[in-house]
Design a protein around this motif. Structure first.
Motif, PDB file in Angstrom:
ATOM      1  N   ALA A   1     -17.819  15.255  98.745  1.00  0.00           N
ATOM      2  CA  ALA A   1     -16.477  15.681  99.161  1.00  0.00           C
ATOM      3  C   ALA A   1     -15.448  15.325  98.098  1.00  0.00           C
ATOM      4  N   ALA A   2     -15.541  14.119  97.549  1.00  0.00           N
ATOM      5  CA  ALA A   2     -14.600  13.708  96.498  1.00  0.00           C
ATOM      6  C   ALA A   2     -14.720  14.627  95.284  1.00  0.00           C
ATOM      7  N   MET A   3     -15.955  14.930  94.890  1.00  0.00           N
ATOM      8  CA  MET A   3     -16.165  15.809  93.734  1.00  0.00           C
ATOM      9  C   MET A   3     -15.594  17.195  94.012  1.00  0.00           C
ATOM     10  N   GLY A   4     -15.866  17.734  95.186  1.00  0.00           N
ATOM     11  CA  GLY A   4     -15.353  19.055  95.542  1.00  0.00           C
ATOM     12  C   GLY A   4     -13.837  19.106  95.537  1.00  0.00           C
ATOM     13  N   VAL A   5     -13.200  18.087  96.101  1.00  0.00           N
ATOM     14  CA  VAL A   5     -11.733  18.035  96.143  1.00  0.00           C
ATOM     15  C   VAL A   5     -11.154  17.954  94.738  1.00  0.00           C
ATOM     16  N   VAL A   6     -11.739  17.114  93.901  1.00  0.00           N
ATOM     17  CA  VAL A   6     -11.239  16.967  92.529  1.00  0.00           C
ATOM     18  C   VAL A   6     -11.337  18.290  91.769  1.00  0.00           C
ATOM     19  N   VAL A   7     -12.481  18.935  91.825  1.00  0.00           N
ATOM     20  CA  VAL A   7     -12.673  20.159  91.046  1.00  0.00           C
ATOM     21  C   VAL A   7     -11.827  21.301  91.605  1.00  0.00           C
ATOM     22  N   LEU A   8     -11.816  21.456  92.905  1.00  0.00           N
ATOM     23  CA  LEU A   8     -11.017  22.522  93.498  1.00  0.00           C
ATOM     24  C   LEU A   8      -9.527  22.325  93.213  1.00  0.00           C
ATOM     25  N   SER A   9      -9.031  21.121  93.419  1.00  0.00           N
ATOM     26  CA  SER A   9      -7.606  20.887  93.157  1.00  0.00           C
ATOM     27  C   SER A   9      -7.288  21.093  91.679  1.00  0.00           C
ATOM     28  N   SER A  10      -8.193  20.693  90.809  1.00  0.00           N
ATOM     29  CA  SER A  10      -7.966  20.891  89.371  1.00  0.00           C
ATOM     30  C   SER A  10      -7.942  22.371  89.014  1.00  0.00           C
ATOM     31  N   ASN A  11      -8.820  23.171  89.639  1.00  0.00           N
ATOM     32  CA  ASN A  11      -8.849  24.610  89.374  1.00  0.00           C
ATOM     33  C   ASN A  11      -7.564  25.295  89.829  1.00  0.00           C
ATOM     34  N   ILE A  12      -6.981  24.804  90.879  1.00  0.00           N
ATOM     35  CA  ILE A  12      -5.709  25.357  91.339  1.00  0.00           C
ATOM     36  C   ILE A  12      -4.563  24.844  90.467  1.00  0.00           C
ATOM     37  N   LEU A  13      -4.554  23.539  90.203  1.00  0.00           N
ATOM     38  CA  LEU A  13      -3.449  22.931  89.469  1.00  0.00           C
ATOM     39  C   LEU A  13      -3.398  23.329  87.997  1.00  0.00           C
ATOM     40  N   VAL A  14      -4.525  23.752  87.410  1.00  0.00           N
ATOM     41  CA  VAL A  14      -4.521  24.158  86.006  1.00  0.00           C
ATOM     42  C   VAL A  14      -3.682  25.425  85.801  1.00  0.00           C
ATOM     43  N   GLN A  15      -3.382  26.117  86.865  1.00  0.00           N
ATOM     44  CA  GLN A  15      -2.577  27.336  86.784  1.00  0.00           C
ATOM     45  C   GLN A  15      -1.079  27.047  86.703  1.00  0.00           C
ATOM     46  N   TYR A  16      -0.699  25.778  86.859  1.00  0.00           N
ATOM     47  CA  TYR A  16       0.714  25.407  86.873  1.00  0.00           C
ATOM     48  C   TYR A  16       1.025  24.483  85.704  1.00  0.00           C
ATOM     49  N   ALA A  17       1.870  24.990  84.814  1.00  0.00           N
ATOM     50  CA  ALA A  17       2.226  24.227  83.617  1.00  0.00           C
ATOM     51  C   ALA A  17       3.290  23.187  83.938  1.00  0.00           C
ATOM     52  N   ILE A  18       3.130  22.034  83.342  1.00  0.00           N
ATOM     53  CA  ILE A  18       4.177  21.010  83.373  1.00  0.00           C
ATOM     54  C   ILE A  18       5.156  21.304  82.236  1.00  0.00           C
ATOM     55  N   ASN A  19       4.597  21.670  81.084  1.00  0.00           N
ATOM     56  CA  ASN A  19       5.372  22.048  79.895  1.00  0.00           C
ATOM     57  C   ASN A  19       4.442  22.861  78.987  1.00  0.00           C
ATOM     58  N   ASP A  20       4.819  23.043  77.729  1.00  0.00           N
ATOM     59  CA  ASP A  20       3.981  23.823  76.811  1.00  0.00           C
ATOM     60  C   ASP A  20       2.720  23.079  76.366  1.00  0.00           C
ATOM     61  N   TRP A  21       2.577  21.817  76.760  1.00  0.00           N
ATOM     62  CA  TRP A  21       1.444  21.023  76.328  1.00  0.00           C
ATOM     63  C   TRP A  21       0.501  20.613  77.459  1.00  0.00           C
ATOM     64  N   LEU A  22       0.904  20.880  78.692  1.00  0.00           N
ATOM     65  CA  LEU A  22       0.145  20.271  79.772  1.00  0.00           C
ATOM     66  C   LEU A  22       0.232  21.060  81.068  1.00  0.00           C
ATOM     67  N   THR A  23      -0.871  21.076  81.801  1.00  0.00           N
ATOM     68  CA  THR A  23      -0.874  21.627  83.155  1.00  0.00           C
ATOM     69  C   THR A  23      -1.185  20.475  84.116  1.00  0.00           C
ATOM     70  N   TRP A  24      -0.909  20.697  85.381  1.00  0.00           N
ATOM     71  CA  TRP A  24      -1.156  19.665  86.393  1.00  0.00           C
ATOM     72  C   TRP A  24      -2.644  19.359  86.547  1.00  0.00           C
ATOM     73  N   GLY A  25      -3.499  20.314  86.242  1.00  0.00           N
ATOM     74  CA  GLY A  25      -4.941  20.103  86.379  1.00  0.00           C
ATOM     75  C   GLY A  25      -5.486  19.002  85.487  1.00  0.00           C
TER      76      GLY A  25
END
Length: 182
Positions: A18-42
């Motif tokens: 469950a922990a692995m699934g949550v980490v990967v799924l949340s990262s796949n969603i969060l990588v779509q949102y940029a913090i700035n030109d150098w970083l995404t939330w994922g």
């Protein structure tokens, strides 16, 4: 020489998956949102996948760590296909399984050394592989500043890989105390 490892309970295995699934799924969603030109939330969530596999590897051995990686991978990719664009789901799947295999193998080879060596070296190598595979598959040819995101992502993974050594050490010490009490 074969090392014998404790067998995880069904509850421990389910928690790790469950922990692995949550980490990967949340990262796949969060990588779509940029913090700035150098970083995404994922980039901030993904290093916890290495922590999960290394805790399982240290406690129950590489075979159980691979099992958690495969099941976590299947759950996360299935959910990602629904919740993330196909290119991100595909890139995540390829990068995840390749980097997890590297992480688990390196960790197992170095496990007999100092407590910090296996998780540090395994995480750093796996983070480099994961970053290269994910960003080149998911964003090559895209208009987004993916090269700078990849560099920022890698920097955060490396910093968090070092920072997560303390939680790793504390979790393993707690686990060993709990198993010694039984």
């Amino acid at each position: 020489m074969t090392t014998r490892f404790a067998s995880p309970s069904l509850q421990q295995l389910a928690a790790a998956v469950a922990a692995m699934g949550v980490v990967v799924l949340s990262s796949n969603i969060l990588v779509q949102y940029a913090i700035n030109d150098w970083l995404t939330w994922g980039a901030i969530t993904y290093p916890f996948a290495f922590l999960v596999s290394e805790l399982v590897n240290r406690s129950f051995g590489p075979q159980q760590a691979r099992r958690v990686a495969w099941v976590g991978f299947a759950v996360a990719v299935a959910a990602s296909v629904v919740l993330a664009p196909p290119r991100i789901a595909l890139a995540s799947g390829v990068a995840f399984i390749a980097s997890q295999w590297l992480d688990i193998s390196v960790f197992h080879r170095l496990r007999a050394g100092r407590w910090w060596r296996a998780p540090l070296v395994a995480t750093l190598l796996a983070a480099c592989l994961d970053t290269f595979l994910f960003w080149s598959i998911a964003f090559a040819g895209a208009a987004e500043p993916w090269l700078t995101w990849a560099l920022g992502d890698l920097a955060v993974k490396l910093v968090l890989g070092v920072a997560l050594l303390l939680p790793f050490r504390l979790a393993i010490a707690r686990w060993w105390r709990a198993t010694a009490a039984h």
